[in-house]
Enzyme design. Structure first.
Site, PDB file in Angstrom:
ATOM      1  N   HIS A  66      11.806  39.510  56.682  1.00  0.00           N
ATOM      2  CA  HIS A  66      10.460  39.306  56.153  1.00  0.00           C
ATOM      3  C   HIS A  66       9.495  39.133  57.328  1.00  0.00           C
ATOM      4  O   HIS A  66       9.900  38.722  58.416  1.00  0.00           O
ATOM      5  CB  HIS A  66      10.407  38.043  55.297  1.00  0.00           C
ATOM      6  CG  HIS A  66      11.145  38.159  54.009  1.00  0.00           C
ATOM      7  ND1 HIS A  66      10.581  37.795  52.812  1.00  0.00           N
ATOM      8  CD2 HIS A  66      12.399  38.581  53.715  1.00  0.00           C
ATOM      9  CE1 HIS A  66      11.453  37.986  51.841  1.00  0.00           C
ATOM     10  NE2 HIS A  66      12.560  38.466  52.367  1.00  0.00           N
ATOM     11  N   GLU A  69       7.286  36.885  58.037  1.00  0.00           N
ATOM     12  CA  GLU A  69       7.228  35.548  58.646  1.00  0.00           C
ATOM     13  C   GLU A  69       8.476  35.252  59.473  1.00  0.00           C
ATOM     14  O   GLU A  69       8.397  34.620  60.534  1.00  0.00           O
ATOM     15  CB  GLU A  69       6.956  34.454  57.608  1.00  0.00           C
ATOM     16  CG  GLU A  69       7.916  34.366  56.456  1.00  0.00           C
ATOM     17  CD  GLU A  69       7.568  35.208  55.249  1.00  0.00           C
ATOM     18  OE1 GLU A  69       7.743  34.713  54.124  1.00  0.00           O
ATOM     19  OE2 GLU A  69       7.133  36.371  55.405  1.00  0.00           O
ATOM     20  N   CYS A  81       7.973  32.982  50.657  1.00  0.00           N
ATOM     21  CA  CYS A  81       8.969  32.796  49.600  1.00  0.00           C
ATOM     22  C   CYS A  81       9.899  31.640  49.965  1.00  0.00           C
ATOM     23  O   CYS A  81       9.584  30.829  50.826  1.00  0.00           O
ATOM     24  CB  CYS A  81       9.734  34.082  49.354  1.00  0.00           C
ATOM     25  SG  CYS A  81      10.749  34.592  50.743  1.00  0.00           S
TER      26      CYS A  81
END
Length: 163
Positions: free
Chosen positions: A69, A71, A99
């Site tokens: 992801h 991040e 998330c």
């Protein structure tokens, strides 16, 4: 609430600074890079002492890695830059509400700033509140809605094109 202007958008929030919008603009550019690679357009930067020390964009499809992801990629780059898995004094800027990946807590980020809300899987107060859960030994400051319209428009356009 004061209206703040940056290169990409106007933001109406007393919690966000003009500098926040500049860092989010950098994350939005990376989200565009993800879209160009047929990834979900999410971008992220990690900032410490007024400089970007980590950049990332969604790469989970291309890398065949469910953890890639935006991040996480930015946190990995920042950890490498600092030579430390603890990112104290750092702020993560990400274009979509993070998330349930808990790396932001373990990294000891000072702050997380996100753009668009994620009502399906957001874990910074959207669907869940992982980042501020009192069971953890660390809780970063969380500010959402930075350049939210621009972040959401990019995501909607991507999914509209794929349908």
């Amino acid at each position: 609430m004061a209206k703040l202007v940056d290169p990409i958008a106007a933001v109406d929030s007393s919690e966000l600074s003009q500098q926040d919008t500049v860092w989010m603009a950098a994350a939005l550019l990376l989200a565009g890079k993800a879209a160009n690679e047929d990834e979900v357009p999410v971008g992220a930067v990690v900032v410490r002492e007024g400089a970007i020390i980590g950049r990332g964009w969604n790469r989970n499809i291309g890398l065949h890695d469910p953890s890639a992801h935006a991040e996480i990629m930015a946190l990995r780059a920042a950890g490498t830059a600092l030579g430390n898995h603890r990112l104290t004094g750092c702020t993560l800027y990400v274009t979509l509400e993070p998330c349930l990946i808990g790396a932001m807590i373990h990294a000891r980020l000072e702050r997380v700033v996100y753009g668009a809300d994620d009502p399906k899987t957001g874990a910074a107060g959207g669907k869940f509140d992982l980042l501020l859960n009192p069971a953890h030994n660390h809780a970063p400051v969380v500010d959402g809605g930075c350049c939210a319209d621009e972040c959401a428009i990019l995501l909607r356009a991507f999914f509209r094109q794929r349908r």
